[in-house]
Design an enzyme around this catalytic site. Structure first.
Site, short mmCIF file in Angstrom:
data_model
loop_
_atom_site.label_atom_id
_atom_site.label_comp_id
_atom_site.label_asym_id
_atom_site.label_seq_id
_atom_site.Cartn_x
_atom_site.Cartn_y
_atom_site.Cartn_z
NE ARG A 67 -3.86 2.01 2.50
CZ ARG A 67 -3.98 2.70 3.63
NH1 ARG A 67 -3.31 2.34 4.71
NH2 ARG A 67 -4.79 3.73 3.69
CG HIS A 71 -1.26 5.34 -0.34
ND1 HIS A 71 -2.02 5.98 0.62
CD2 HIS A 71 -2.04 4.33 -0.79
CE1 HIS A 71 -3.20 5.37 0.74
NE2 HIS A 71 -3.21 4.37 -0.12
CG ASP A 72 6.44 6.92 -3.13
OD1 ASP A 72 6.44 8.14 -2.86
OD2 ASP A 72 7.42 6.35 -3.65
CB VAL A 75 1.33 11.80 -3.92
CG1 VAL A 75 1.44 13.29 -3.61
CG2 VAL A 75 -0.03 11.26 -3.51
N GLY A 77 4.66 11.02 -8.19
CA GLY A 77 5.34 9.90 -8.84
C GLY A 77 6.05 9.03 -7.82
CG ASP A 79 8.78 11.40 -5.46
OD1 ASP A 79 7.95 10.82 -4.72
OD2 ASP A 79 8.79 12.63 -5.65
CG ASN A 99 -0.61 8.86 2.59
OD1 ASN A 99 -1.09 7.92 1.95
ND2 ASN A 99 0.02 9.86 2.01
N PRO A 167 -6.90 7.94 -4.70
CG PRO A 167 -6.96 6.41 -6.45
CD PRO A 167 -6.01 7.07 -5.50
CG HIS A 197 -8.14 -3.29 -2.11
ND1 HIS A 197 -9.20 -2.46 -2.38
CD2 HIS A 197 -7.06 -2.48 -2.00
CE1 HIS A 197 -8.78 -1.20 -2.46
NE2 HIS A 197 -7.48 -1.19 -2.23
#
Length: 329
Positions: A67, A71-72, A75, A77, A79, A99, A167, A197
């Site tokens: 996850r 999530h990285d 946002v 890209g 990075d 987050n 999302p 999931h």
């Protein structure tokens, strides 16, 4: 959805894909399998040791790392910006609402510390996140695949960007499709990646909208399996939004096809999960994934690789952070 709405959505997707490619001054350039073969040949082994140790103690750690990778990448890209701590002058991504339930940062820290001892200032935190997610997928029973590396770490981390770009579990199919399209990912890749999931836990607050006061005519979402409703209500009394449940009630610690089997049985946990099966745009893919697990495993590898190339910084862009939580001074 009528013809005009479909045309507008298709135009939006086409424009989003074009924008993603224009932003390709970062995208994919310089990534390759074995990037650290000569500069830090032990890098992937050291990451795997840290991940394996964590997962052997608590399999939920693997789900958390998968996850975190997602999530990285969504946002700024892929990075490593999700790892940066907030400061008095900046609220960073990890403090954004989506987050606040992420975990596994200490595993990335452990891997980074081990690597810095043998290969200082060489391996980016962004690459560690990508490798850790790959290892987690395999250690939880999913396929193993090769990770392209060569990402550099970003220097920007804003909670506001995470709040807008990640999302929501409350999203319907159109909103989800737009979110993925903005990152250059297709609707099919969206459905494929959602299959992950099948591992991990979710806080009750992310789905109790489907259990209590659903609408003016129904207290619960009528599309939910009633036995599953009863199970969720037992775990999530209306006031207990901080409790957590397994996202997959059948095999919550294994990367397998069960997510899709659950959707077909009307046991999708989030509004966004249910949308995958209830939408005529994606229902056939959900059913096929439930029936053909080998194909999903092949597809999820391709989708993870594609997601891992979203907005990457390479070459002279970004930096190699010495501490994954702090931008280099």
């Amino acid at each position: 959805m009528d013809r005009i709405q479909k045309s507008v959505l298709l135009l939006f997707l086409a424009i989003s894909m074009l924008v993603a490619n224009i932003e390709g001054k970062y995208s994919d350039g310089g990534l390759r399998v074995g990037y650290y073969a000569s500069t830090c040949p032990s890098a992937e082994t050291l990451v795997r040791e840290a991940v394996s140790s964590a997962v052997s103690s608590n399999k939920r750690s693997g789900a958390g790392l998968i996850r975190t990778f997602f999530h990285d990448c969504f946002v700024e890209g892929c990075d490593g910006s999700v790892l940066i701590d907030s400061t008095s002058g900046n609220s960073a991504e990890k403090d954004a609402v989506p987050n606040q339930t992420l975990h596994g940062y200490q595993i990335i820290d452990a891997a980074k510390s081990s690597i810095e001892k043998v290969c200082p200032c060489t391996v980016s935190c962004a690459d560690i996140v990508a490798i850790a997610a790959r290892d987690s997928v395999e250690l939880l029973g999913g396929p193993r695949y090769q990770v392209k590396t060569g990402r550099r770490d970003g220097r920007v981390s804003l909670a506001s960007r995470a709040n807008s770009d990640i999302p929501s579990p409350l999203d319907g199919i159109d909103a989800l499709t737009r979110s993925f399209a903005k990152k250059g990912l297709s609707q099919s890749q969206m459905v494929t990646l959602s299959g992950l999931h099948t591992v991990g836990k979710a806080s009750c607050g992310a789905f109790t909208n489907r259990l209590y006061n659903f609408s003016s005519t129904a207290s619960t979402d009528p599309s939910l399996n009633q036995a599953y409703v009863n199970q969720l209500k037992a775990a999530c009394p209306q006031a207990a939004s901080t409790a957590v449940v397994d996202m997959d009630p059948v095999s919550p610690q294994v990367v397998d096809k069960q997510y899709y089997v659950n959707l077909v049985a009307n046991k999708g946990l989030f509004t966004s999960d249910a949308a995958m099966f209830n939408s005529p745009q994606t229902q056939a893919q959900v059913v096929n994934n439930a029936r053909l697990p080998a194909k999903w495993q092949t597809d999820v590898v391709s989708a993870l690789i594609a997601m891992g190339e979203v907005g990457v910084k390479t070459g002279t862009y970004g930096e190699v952070r010495l501490n994954c939580r702090v931008i280099n001074s």
